[in-house]
Design a protein around this motif. Structure first.
Motif, short mmCIF file in Angstrom:
data_model
loop_
_atom_site.label_atom_id
_atom_site.label_comp_id
_atom_site.label_asym_id
_atom_site.label_seq_id
_atom_site.Cartn_x
_atom_site.Cartn_y
_atom_site.Cartn_z
N ILE A 18 1.09 -1.53 0.16
CA ILE A 18 -0.60 0.17 0.11
C ILE A 18 0.86 1.24 -0.03
O ILE A 18 2.29 1.58 0.81
CB ILE A 18 -0.58 -0.14 1.50
CG1 ILE A 18 -1.46 -1.05 1.73
CG2 ILE A 18 -1.39 1.65 0.93
CD1 ILE A 18 -2.70 -1.33 0.28
N PHE A 20 0.68 4.71 1.19
CA PHE A 20 -0.38 5.51 2.08
C PHE A 20 0.12 7.28 1.74
O PHE A 20 0.73 8.06 1.45
CB PHE A 20 -0.13 5.58 3.92
CG PHE A 20 -1.27 6.28 4.35
CD1 PHE A 20 -1.34 7.59 4.27
CD2 PHE A 20 -2.53 5.34 4.80
CE1 PHE A 20 -2.30 8.31 5.07
CE2 PHE A 20 -2.96 6.40 5.46
CZ PHE A 20 -2.83 7.44 6.30
N ARG A 21 -1.44 7.81 0.81
CA ARG A 21 -1.25 9.02 0.78
C ARG A 21 -1.14 9.66 1.55
O ARG A 21 -2.42 10.57 2.58
CB ARG A 21 -2.57 9.23 -0.20
CG ARG A 21 -1.92 8.30 -1.62
CD ARG A 21 -0.78 8.33 -2.57
NE ARG A 21 -1.02 7.67 -3.48
CZ ARG A 21 0.08 7.83 -4.49
NH1 ARG A 21 1.53 7.80 -4.42
NH2 ARG A 21 0.09 5.67 -5.13
N ARG A 60 -11.43 11.65 8.14
CA ARG A 60 -10.37 13.00 7.64
C ARG A 60 -11.40 13.29 7.31
O ARG A 60 -11.25 14.42 6.72
CB ARG A 60 -9.36 12.07 6.42
CG ARG A 60 -8.08 11.82 8.05
CD ARG A 60 -7.20 10.93 7.18
NE ARG A 60 -6.66 9.41 7.00
CZ ARG A 60 -6.81 8.71 5.88
NH1 ARG A 60 -6.11 8.93 4.72
NH2 ARG A 60 -7.40 7.26 6.56
N LEU A 122 -10.26 10.77 1.27
CA LEU A 122 -10.14 9.86 -0.08
C LEU A 122 -10.98 9.06 -0.36
O LEU A 122 -11.91 8.68 0.32
CB LEU A 122 -8.79 9.94 0.14
CG LEU A 122 -7.56 8.43 -0.15
CD1 LEU A 122 -6.63 8.67 -0.23
CD2 LEU A 122 -8.11 7.23 -0.24
N ALA A 124 -11.23 5.13 -2.12
CA ALA A 124 -10.33 3.43 -2.95
C ALA A 124 -11.35 3.06 -3.15
O ALA A 124 -11.32 3.41 -4.14
CB ALA A 124 -9.24 3.68 -1.18
#
Ligand SMILES: O=P(O)(O)OC[C@H]1O[C@H](OP(=O)(O)OP(=O)(O)O)[C@H](O)[C@@H]1O
Ligand SMILES: Nc1ncnc2[nH]cnc12
Length: 172
Positions: A18, A20-21, A60, A122, A124
């Protein structure tokens, strides 16, 4: 402003494979934070997304949904992880890669026919956003669209969302 340059990529977190951003580096930058919210609001307005409320998902989604609501002059409604909200809630379970998770929203948070824009940092797989959409649709609200700072295009999360406008500022 190149928002992608302010987002830190952390490989192999939270697990191998992964990337991670990490948006904490974007949040830390005063100009980057201001620009993000300003451009987010501008794109919502340009897209004709007229919402009465922003709904943001813990955690977030709170970070970006609340200032966006302030900028747009509308209310913010938190969708929280289980057991956190004090009043009667609607709950929705959704699939994770391994197992399930649950999101909750106060039953009295929104009136039927309220126009809602769902915001998160975000997308995904789209599981979180799709579960949140089902929560607001349980109340009979009108989903006007989704807004994300980041979209991971290769995971095709859009395919799991209702057919409404989707705004994302940065794509990977
Ligand atoms: O499109 P999906 O596959 O559902 O993934 C996207 C979700 O994952 C992250 O939240 P997370 O649940 O990790 O919690 P956090 O916001 O508290 O970090 C992110 O903030 C989105 O809500
Ligand atoms: N690659 C990723 N980076 C940051 N947050 C995420 N949530 C789900 N996938 C993610």
């Amino acid at each position: 402003m190149d928002l992608k340059s302010l987002i830190r990529d952390i490989p192999d977190f939270p697990k191998p494979g992964i990337v991670f951003r990490d948006i904490t580096t974007l949040l830390r930058d005063p100009q980057g934070l201001r620009y993000t919210i300003d451009i987010f609001a501008e794109k919502c307005i340009d897209a004709g997304l007229k919402a009465d409320y922003i709904v943001g998902m813990e955690s977030r989604g709170f970070i970006f949904g609340t200032p966006l609501a302030y900028k747009l002059g509308v209310g913010f409604i938190p969708v929280r992880k289980p057991g956190k909200l004090p009043a009667a809630v609607h709950s929705v379970e959704y699939e994770l890669e391994y197992g399930t998770d649950c999101l909750e929203m106060h039953q009295d948070a929104l009136h039927p026919n309220s126009r809602v824009l769902i915001v998160d940092d975000l997308i995904a797989t789209g599981g979180t956003a799709s579960a949140t959409a089902s929560l607001i649709q349980k109340i009979g609200c009108e989903l006007v669209g989704f807004g994300f700072i980041i979209e991971l295009r290769d995971l095709q999360g859009r395919k799991n969302l209702p057919d409404v406008p989707i705004i994302s500022l940065v794509e990977y």
